[in-house]
Scaffold this active site. Structure first.
Site, PDB file in Angstrom:
ATOM      1  N   LYS A  77      -2.117  21.420  -4.315  1.00 23.34           N
ATOM      2  CA  LYS A  77      -1.048  20.154  -4.131  1.00 23.34           C
ATOM      3  C   LYS A  77      -1.218  20.034  -5.295  1.00 23.34           C
ATOM      4  CE  LYS A  77       1.161  16.245  -1.517  1.00 23.34           C
ATOM      5  NZ  LYS A  77      -0.258  15.004  -2.229  1.00 23.34           N
ATOM      6  N   HIS A  90       1.547  12.450  -7.351  1.00 26.51           N
ATOM      7  CA  HIS A  90       1.090  11.868  -6.328  1.00 26.51           C
ATOM      8  C   HIS A  90       1.280  10.765  -6.154  1.00 26.51           C
ATOM      9  CE1 HIS A  90      -2.671  12.153  -3.384  1.00 26.51           C
ATOM     10  NE2 HIS A  90      -1.918  10.867  -3.380  1.00 26.51           N
ATOM     11  N   ARG A 104       0.765   7.939  -7.820  1.00 31.55           N
ATOM     12  CA  ARG A 104      -0.019   6.937  -7.882  1.00 31.55           C
ATOM     13  C   ARG A 104      -1.658   7.004  -8.383  1.00 31.55           C
ATOM     14  NH1 ARG A 104       1.185   4.194  -1.960  1.00 31.55           N
ATOM     15  NH2 ARG A 104      -0.365   4.443  -1.250  1.00 31.55           N
ATOM     16  N   THR A 158      -5.315  19.570  -2.145  1.00 27.63           N
ATOM     17  CA  THR A 158      -4.624  18.468  -3.067  1.00 27.63           C
ATOM     18  C   THR A 158      -5.929  18.017  -3.987  1.00 27.63           C
ATOM     19  OG1 THR A 158      -4.100  17.346  -1.739  1.00 27.63           O
ATOM     20  CG2 THR A 158      -4.122  15.814  -3.693  1.00 27.63           C
ATOM     21  N   TYR A 193      -8.741  17.217   1.376  1.00 25.46           N
ATOM     22  CA  TYR A 193      -9.225  16.471  -0.408  1.00 25.46           C
ATOM     23  C   TYR A 193     -10.734  17.356  -0.287  1.00 25.46           C
ATOM     24  CZ  TYR A 193      -5.947  12.730  -0.886  1.00 25.46           C
ATOM     25  OH  TYR A 193      -5.425  11.969  -1.194  1.00 25.46           O
ATOM     26  N   GLN A 196      -3.852  19.032   5.054  1.00 18.87           N
ATOM     27  CA  GLN A 196      -3.523  18.386   3.813  1.00 18.87           C
ATOM     28  C   GLN A 196      -5.332  18.171   3.222  1.00 18.87           C
ATOM     29  OE1 GLN A 196      -4.102  15.135   2.672  1.00 18.87           O
ATOM     30  NE2 GLN A 196      -5.648  15.894   0.868  1.00 18.87           N
ATOM     31  N   ARG A 207      -4.429   1.119  -8.435  1.00 18.05           N
ATOM     32  CA  ARG A 207      -3.510   0.819  -7.342  1.00 18.05           C
ATOM     33  C   ARG A 207      -3.471  -0.294  -7.189  1.00 18.05           C
ATOM     34  NH1 ARG A 207      -4.193   5.242  -2.992  1.00 18.05           N
ATOM     35  NH2 ARG A 207      -3.423   7.226  -4.930  1.00 18.05           N
ATOM     36  N   TYR A 239       1.030  -1.411   0.059  1.00 22.79           N
ATOM     37  CA  TYR A 239      -0.019  -0.192   0.217  1.00 22.79           C
ATOM     38  C   TYR A 239       1.273   1.335   0.030  1.00 22.79           C
ATOM     39  CZ  TYR A 239      -2.547   3.918   1.553  1.00 22.79           C
ATOM     40  OH  TYR A 239      -2.779   4.940   2.069  1.00 22.79           O
TER      41      TYR A 239
HETATM   42  C1  LIG Z   1       0.650   5.482   0.900  1.00 24.56           C
HETATM   43  C2  LIG Z   1       0.328   7.234   0.810  1.00 24.56           C
HETATM   44  C3  LIG Z   1      -0.443   8.043   0.951  1.00 24.56           C
HETATM   45  C4  LIG Z   1      -0.684   8.974   0.223  1.00 24.56           C
HETATM   46  N1  LIG Z   1      -1.779   9.639   1.027  1.00 24.56           N
HETATM   47  C5  LIG Z   1      -1.907  10.589   0.612  1.00 24.56           C
HETATM   48  C6  LIG Z   1      -2.992  11.829   1.296  1.00 24.56           C
HETATM   49  O1  LIG Z   1      -3.983  11.056   1.903  1.00 24.56           O
HETATM   50  N2  LIG Z   1      -2.828  13.071   0.895  1.00 24.56           N
HETATM   51  C7  LIG Z   1      -2.254  13.613  -0.313  1.00 24.56           C
HETATM   52  O2  LIG Z   1      -2.449  14.575  -0.560  1.00 24.56           O
HETATM   53  N3  LIG Z   1      -0.915  12.847  -1.170  1.00 24.56           N
HETATM   54  C8  LIG Z   1      -0.981  11.082  -0.026  1.00 24.56           C
HETATM   55  N4  LIG Z   1      -0.369  10.941  -0.865  1.00 24.56           N
HETATM   56  C9  LIG Z   1       0.910  11.341  -2.208  1.00 24.56           C
HETATM   57  C10 LIG Z   1       1.879  12.163  -0.783  1.00 24.56           C
HETATM   58  O3  LIG Z   1       1.984  13.070  -0.359  1.00 24.56           O
HETATM   59  C11 LIG Z   1       3.084  12.391  -1.641  1.00 24.56           C
HETATM   60  O4  LIG Z   1       2.642  12.592  -3.462  1.00 24.56           O
HETATM   61  C12 LIG Z   1       4.009  11.498  -2.443  1.00 24.56           C
HETATM   62  O5  LIG Z   1       3.925  10.517  -1.605  1.00 24.56           O
HETATM   63  C13 LIG Z   1       5.262  11.719  -3.107  1.00 24.56           C
HETATM   64  O6  LIG Z   1       5.788  10.782  -3.595  1.00 24.56           O
HETATM   65  P1  LIG Z   1       7.432   9.823  -3.505  1.00 24.56           P
HETATM   66  O7  LIG Z   1       6.842   8.711  -1.721  1.00 24.56           O
HETATM   67  O8  LIG Z   1       7.880   8.876  -3.592  1.00 24.56           O
HETATM   68  O9  LIG Z   1       8.076  10.821  -2.237  1.00 24.56           O
HETATM   69  C14 LIG Z   1       0.523   9.679  -0.036  1.00 24.56           C
HETATM   70  C15 LIG Z   1       1.499   8.558  -0.949  1.00 24.56           C
HETATM   71  C16 LIG Z   1       1.844   7.259   0.250  1.00 24.56           C
HETATM   72  C17 LIG Z   1       3.214   6.671  -0.526  1.00 24.56           C
END
Ligand SMILES: Cc1cc2nc3c(=O)[nH]c(=O)nc-3n(C[C@H](O)[C@H](O)[C@H](O)COP(=O)(O)O)c2cc1C
Length: 398
Positions: A271, A295, A298, A175, A149, A147, A184, A44
């Site tokens: 974001k 993101h 993702r 975001t 949504y 942050q 995913r 995850y």
């Molecule tokens: C497990 C996980 C959960 C995340 N949840 C959110 C979230 O709830 N809100 C959000 O804006 N970004 C979320 N992100 C994105 C991160 O803020 C970020 O944009 C991204 O992980 C950056 O890439 P990196 O993991 O390679 O550093 C999530 C990323 C991961 C890995």
């Protein structure tokens, strides 16, 4: 010998902290997290959307950026600090929002917040977290960002923004890159979904990580999207109707972003921006910054690496708003790569979560110490005693 309930937590934390003795570089923590977490939780955190082309591109694009080493400069004192939104940060780094951090460590959001605060940098609480905002703001006074949504029901949105403000968060990130969730596939294959249903395969997965299982048994399975429904001082169950308020908005509009600008008087950041035209409009409606981000690979698989978009975004911003960037950042040289290309700061996603999974707050503190030393070392080798000296003149293809 474990005699009290708290003793179990302390014993688990001590056992985890021992793992840190073998962690000597920021990049060591991913493998440690893999050993600490059940496969479905690691996937995850670690996974991306689709075939994970964008996830790989984030890393590959960073790796392709070379910086010129330089000698004959006085680097006996290296200053890694940077001013952002009127505040001095010890590093040009922010611990970014990651939902469900409490699946990696009990009350993981608090651990991330405390470690960031002690390192002198902000932590961004995800509204897809599991801990009450007031508890996080108290754990990181002056360093707590939120942050959001924006929910389809803006009446709830207004109430949330009011609560976040009252809790003492200093900056808000909105975001915009999740109109719908990304595909995913690791989660789909692992059955890591809401509502969560146990299967023999998942029980087997958890059984192989008994320390994680014990910690989760003690604190209860984390609930996603609890942040804004959680009562102060500890999580509790929530009703189905409360859960229904947490939906992504497939129809986010500039009108809504303008409304949020009117509600939020502090620093406000968009974001999930990859398109430079969005930066132009964000400046017009008075946003203070953007996070250039896909993101972490993702969402849209096939999006370019976020660092690839940075130069165009610098041109679009024309100095009107602050540019943060995330996606693939792990080490000190990674951070300098973004600074050299014009970013004001870097936001971290997975890297601190791997550290959290490895040893909770001690793990994140350890990672941030390694990162700070790594940034200072790379600056000295580039001949820079201040971050302002790291600029595009240093950049070459590796
Ligand atoms: C497990 C996980 C959960 C995340 N949840 C959110 C979230 O709830 N809100 C959000 O804006 N970004 C979320 N992100 C994105 C991160 O803020 C970020 O944009 C991204 O992980 C950056 O890439 P990196 O993991 O390679 O550093 C999530 C990323 C991961 C890995």
């Amino acid at each position: 010998l474990v005699t009290t309930e708290d003793g179990i937590d302390a014993w688990l934390a001590r056992k985890a902290a021992r793992r840190l003795g073998a962690i000597h570089a920021p990049g060591d923590l991913r493998a440690a997290a893999r050993r600490a977490l059940p496969r479905m939780v690691f996937d995850y955190v670690d996974g991306g959307a689709g075939g994970e082309a964008t996830l790989r591109a984030n890393r590959a694009a960073l790796d392709a950026i070379g910086l010129l080493p330089s000698g004959l400069r006085d680097v006996s004192v290296v200053d890694t600090s940077r001013e952002l939104f009127g505040q001095k940060l010890a590093l040009p780094v922010i611990v970014g929002p990651t939902g469900l951090a409490s699946a990696s460590w009990p009350r993981g959001e608090i651990a991330l917040a405390r470690a960031a605060h002690h390192a002198g940098i902000p932590f961004v609480l995800a509204n897809a977290g599991s801990v009450a905002p007031e508890d996080v703001a108290a754990a990181a006074p002056g360093h707590a960002w939120f942050q959001l949504y924006p929910p389809p029901d803006m009446a709830a949105g207004r109430e949330w923004v009011g609560r976040i403000k009252a809790a003492g968060f200093s900056a808000l990130e909105v975001t915009i890159d999740v109109p719908v969730p990304g595909m995913r596939l690791r989660d789909t294959r692992n059955g890591f979904a809401i509502p969560f249903k146990w299967t023999p395969a998942k029980l087997w997965d958890v059984a192989q990580r008994p320390q994680w299982a014990l910690a989760m048994l003690r604190h209860g399975a984390p609930q996603p999207y609890l942040t804004l429904d959680a009562p102060k001082n500890g999580a509790a169950g929530r009703t189905q109707s409360e859960a229904r308020r947490h939906r992504f908005s497939p129809n986010l509009s500039w009108r809504l972003l303008e409304e949020i600008r009117r509600m939020w008087t502090g620093p406000l950041v968009l974001k999930g921006v990859m398109d430079p035209r969005i930066i132009e409009q964000a400046a017009v409606i008075g946003y203070d910054g953007v996070v250039i981000s896909n993101h972490g690979g993702r969402q849209l698989d096939g999006a370019p690496a976020s660092i690839t978009m940075l130069p165009e975004c610098v041109d679009a911003a024309r100095g009107r708003l602050k540019l943060l960037v995330d996606g693939g950042f792990v080490s000190g040289i990674d951070v300098l790569r973004a600074i050299a290309l014009g970013a004001d700061a870097v936001q971290l996603g997975r890297a601190p979560v791997y550290a959290l999974a490895t040893a909770g707050e001690a793990g994140v503190a350890h990672y941030l110490r390694l990162l700070a030393a790594d940034i200072a070392n790379a600056m000295a080798l580039c001949g820079a005693s201040r971050l302002a000296e790291i600029d595009a003149a240093l950049v070459r293809r590796i």
